[in-house]
Design an enzyme around this catalytic site. Structure first.
Site, short mmCIF file in Angstrom:
data_model
loop_
_atom_site.label_atom_id
_atom_site.label_comp_id
_atom_site.label_asym_id
_atom_site.label_seq_id
_atom_site.Cartn_x
_atom_site.Cartn_y
_atom_site.Cartn_z
N ASP A 54 -7.16 -6.77 5.83
CA ASP A 54 -7.53 -6.06 4.61
C ASP A 54 -8.84 -6.66 4.14
O ASP A 54 -9.01 -7.88 4.12
CB ASP A 54 -6.46 -6.24 3.52
CG ASP A 54 -6.72 -5.29 2.38
OD1 ASP A 54 -6.10 -4.22 2.32
OD2 ASP A 54 -7.61 -5.61 1.54
N SER B 197 -13.33 -0.57 3.75
CA SER B 197 -12.07 -1.11 4.23
C SER B 197 -12.14 -1.69 5.64
O SER B 197 -13.02 -1.38 6.43
CB SER B 197 -11.06 0.04 4.18
OG SER B 197 -10.14 -0.03 5.24
N HIS C 233 0.82 -1.22 0.00
CA HIS C 233 0.00 0.00 0.00
C HIS C 233 0.86 1.27 0.00
O HIS C 233 0.72 2.13 -0.85
CB HIS C 233 -0.92 0.03 1.24
CG HIS C 233 -2.13 -0.84 1.13
ND1 HIS C 233 -2.06 -2.19 0.97
CD2 HIS C 233 -3.45 -0.53 1.18
CE1 HIS C 233 -3.28 -2.68 0.92
NE2 HIS C 233 -4.15 -1.71 1.04
C1 MIC Z 1 -8.75 -0.56 0.79
O1 MIC Z 1 -8.88 -1.13 -0.30
O2 MIC Z 1 -9.55 0.30 1.20
C2 MIC Z 1 -7.59 -0.94 1.66
C3 MIC Z 1 -6.67 0.20 1.70
O3 MIC Z 1 -6.91 -2.04 1.11
C4 MIC Z 1 -8.14 -1.29 3.04
C5 MIC Z 1 -7.16 -1.46 4.09
C6 MIC Z 1 -6.64 -0.19 4.63
O4 MIC Z 1 -7.38 0.77 4.80
O5 MIC Z 1 -5.45 -0.20 4.95
C7 MIC Z 1 -9.06 -2.51 3.08
O6 MIC Z 1 -9.69 -2.80 2.10
O7 MIC Z 1 -9.21 -3.12 4.14
FE1 SF4 Z 2 -4.76 -2.60 -2.42
FE2 SF4 Z 2 -7.14 -2.42 -1.18
FE3 SF4 Z 2 -6.81 -1.59 -3.69
FE4 SF4 Z 2 -6.74 -4.13 -3.20
S1 SF4 Z 2 -8.48 -2.79 -2.91
S2 SF4 Z 2 -5.33 -3.02 -4.52
S3 SF4 Z 2 -5.74 -4.21 -1.21
S4 SF4 Z 2 -5.86 -0.73 -1.87
#
Ligand code: MIC
Ligand code: SF4
Length: 643
Positions: free
Chosen positions: A119, A535, A65
């Site tokens: 995640d 998320s 990330h």
């Molecule tokens: C997202 O897709 O929103 C994320 C970033 O992957 C999040 C995790 C996060 O906020 O660090 C998720 O989906 O859980």
């Molecule tokens: Fe990364 Fe979340 Fe986007 Fe998937 S949905 S690519 S885990 S930020």
């Protein structure tokens, strides 16, 4: 009576409770994963538990990330996570090795096993026949320490797939169709199980696209059977020994049935600003576009990339369009480099990005003002792209590539004949960017590298006798964790620094919230339905905790967020009568007397609105174990008390 695949795997892992739908069950967790944006907190919590080595079969930490190192913060976090992994028995996937879900599918996922990840797109593993669930960092820390993971024993929805996708119609269109029918709330409390003849026509990466974006239904997880196609995929990854055939019994009983004839699907897009705002390409029409982004954990497999390269071959991206492509893993990127497809993409004018989340989490590639961006991702919440008025449409890679060339939204079926795309018989396997931990006897020699960005997490206190606090913010329906605790390149580096990141809490909705909440000292947030969707970030609970939020009172919650609130020791309340929502204004003084006593007596709590002079009822829909956590002031305090 036969069992669903979900029931088979859950009951094989049951360590607490009974398999009664709607009741809380504790399951043993075989594997965990974290990513860097949630990982620092998860590992700080793991350290606080004092368990020397992880007790799971496999735990992996990914860096995907926060890879834009615009200052020391992210690099500090990566080094911290790397050192914790080395010491405590966790595999460390270095930056550049790829997006957690893509790499986990390739290298670690095992049919029939349980996986939790910090995640929300962890259900990607369901494409391999795993029960793979997104959770808060604290839950992952507890599972690494050998503790059970608790969920509500889910209902199981059968999605019966028949037929076969038409050329240029994609797995993405399957999940968009499910979202169109069930909505972003339709999966709450449910596991979505895919069965039927149509399953055999989908490869593992295609299945994973579907289970990945099942997160957007609010579902606990989604799962496919493990069959001959799964075996071939694992064999091609050099892991045939991990294969077990798994399927639901023929006479399994489901709670609901959805039928989808794959042959009838057409290319679709989720329009701004919700993944369930789905329309066919024909309905939207040939809209002019500004940007196309291909990648993310939903659509960055080798097969997706080969389709994109085929479409781009010998052509040039439209002059008004910026096209970026982020292959999902080092394995994918390197195979594209070796077979020439990468050169095809570069030739066509694509901007090649590193194998990471990138634009999906607002780490670069924000569109122009009001810009129309087609993305192969899974979320198009307002502002998530980094451009407040950006208009994001979620589409398949095929549709994205065809449109990048034409400059307008384009039905990929106009591309003509589609060649047969096959997965390779052998993937390029080189795990040199996955660092194994040291042996247990050497763990004391590993120093934990803690940079100045890493601050301890906020301490929560045992439940107060009386909660007497004003409403510091009133928000509407479908508030996402991107509203509560936004991401993006500026804010993500603060994920291990709660005091700093809290300054951005709810800034999308109300820039004054941070200041107001701090001044009030303690407060209550009021919200609508499906509060906290999206998320798994526990920062959406930890920042409010730091800002003195004692309770969140809403019409309904999204699953992971409600668990995160309880883990943080914040009281999650739901209006018994939704009409009471309209009677509360920001600034109203709300009072709950004898909170613990009321909770011990039942699941309903009396709340007084002292400003308006009326009393109303709120439900607390948590398990007995979660009540204990609330009395103790959150999961960490509870775990300490009980160990
Ligand atoms: C997202 O897709 O929103 C994320 C970033 O992957 C999040 C995790 C996060 O906020 O660090 C998720 O989906 O859980
Ligand atoms: Fe990364 Fe979340 Fe986007 Fe998937 S949905 S690519 S885990 S930020």
């Amino acid at each position: 009576m036969g069992l669903t695949l979900t029931e088979k795997i859950l009951s094989a892992h049951l360590v607490d409770g009974e398999m009664v739908k709607g009741q809380e069950i504790g399951i043993r967790i075989d594997q965990t994963l974290t990513q860097d944006a949630t990982g620092t907190m998860a590992y700080l919590e793991f350290e606080a538990m004092g368990v020397p080595r992880v007790k799971t079969e496999r735990s992996v930490a990914y860096i995907d990330h926060n890879t834009l190192q615009n200052g020391f913060e992210n690099a500090d976090d990566h080094r911290f996570i790397g050192s914790v992994c080395k010491k405590h028995g966790i595999y460390f996937s270095r930056p550049g090795n790829g997006i957690c879900h893509q790499v986990h599918l390739e290298r670690f996922g095992v049919p029939g096993k349980t996986l939790i990840g910090s995640d929300s797109h962890t259900p990607t593993g369901g494409g391999l026949g795993m029960i793979a669930i997104g959770a808060g960092g604290m839950d992952v820390a507890v599972a690494m320490g050998g503790g059970a993971y608790y969920i509500t024993c889910p209902q199981v929805v059968k999605v019966e797939l028949t037929g076969k996708l038409q050329p240029w119609v994609a797995a993405k269109d399957v999940i968009l169709e499910v979202l169109r029918r069930l909505s972003v709330k339709g999966g709450v409390g449910k596991v979505i199980e895919y069965v039927g003849e149509g399953v055999k026509t989908l490869s593992v990466p295609e299945r994973a696209t579907i289970t990945n974006m099942g997160a957007e239904l609010g579902a606990t997880t989604s799962i496919f059977p493990s069959d001959e196609i799964t075996r071939q995929f694992l064999k091609a990854q050099g892991r045939e020994q991990d294969y077990t055939p798994l399927a639901a019994d023929a006479d399994a009983q489901y709670d609901a049935v959805v039928e989808i004839n794959l042959s009838e699907l057409v290319p679709m897009a989720a329009c701004p600003h919700s993944p369930d705002n789905v329309k066919t390409v024909e309905e939207i029409g040939p809209m002019k576009i500004d940007q196309v982004c291909i990648g993310s954990c939903t659509n960055s497999s080798l097969m997706d990339m080969m389709k994109v390269a085929h479409i781009l071959k010998g052509k040039t991206v439209h002059p008004d369009v910026s096209l970026s492509i982020a292959p999902g893993s080092k394995q994918v990127l390197n195979m594209l480099a070796k077979n020439g497809a990468l050169s095809v993409m570069i030739d066509a004018g694509a901007r090649i990005l590193e194998s990471a989340c990138g634009p999906c989490i607002g780490m670069g590639q924000s569109p122009n003002s009001g810009g129309i961006s087609l993305r192969t991702f899974n979320r198009n919440f307002e502002g998530r792209s980094g451009t407040k008025d950006g208009q994001v449409y979620l589409v398949s890679p095929e549709l994205a590539a065809a449109s990048a060339l034409a400059g307008v939204l384009t039905d990929p079926r106009t591309l003509g004949d589609m060649p047969e795309f096959k997965l390779p018989e052998v993937f390029d396997i080189n795990d040199n960017m996955i660092v194994p931990p040291v042996n247990e006897q050497d763990m004391d020699s590993v120093e934990i590298l803690r940079g100045p960005n890493i601050k301890p997490f906020p301490v929560s206190e045992p439940l107060a006798e009386t909660i007497d606090a004003p409403c510091s913010l009133k928000v509407g329906d479908n508030i996402t964790t991107d509203h509560i605790m936004p991401a993006g390149a500026k804010i993500l580096p603060l994920r291990s620094n709660i005091p700093e990141i809290s300054k951005h809490c709810f800034a999308v909705c109300d820039e004054e919230f941070y200041k107001r909440a701090l001044e009030l000292g303690k407060s209550i947030i009021v919200g609508g339905a499906n509060y906290g969707q999206g998320s798994s970030r526990e920062h959406a609970a930890l920042a409010p905790l730091y800002l003195g939020v004692k309770a969140v009172l809403v019409k309904s919650f999204a699953r992971i967020h409600m668990a995160n609130l309880v883990n943080a020791g914040i009281l999650p309340l739901m209006f018994e009568n939704e009409a009471d929502y309209d009677k509360i204004d920001q600034g109203d003084e709300l009072k709950i007397e004898h909170v613990a006593e009321q909770l011990r007596a039942g699941d309903t709590i009396e709340v007084q609105n002292a400003t308006k002079g009326f009393t109303f009822k709120a439900k607390v829909s948590v398990s007995a174990r979660q009540k204990e956590m609330l009395y103790a002031g959150g999961l960490l305090n509870y775990t300490k008390q009980n160990s």
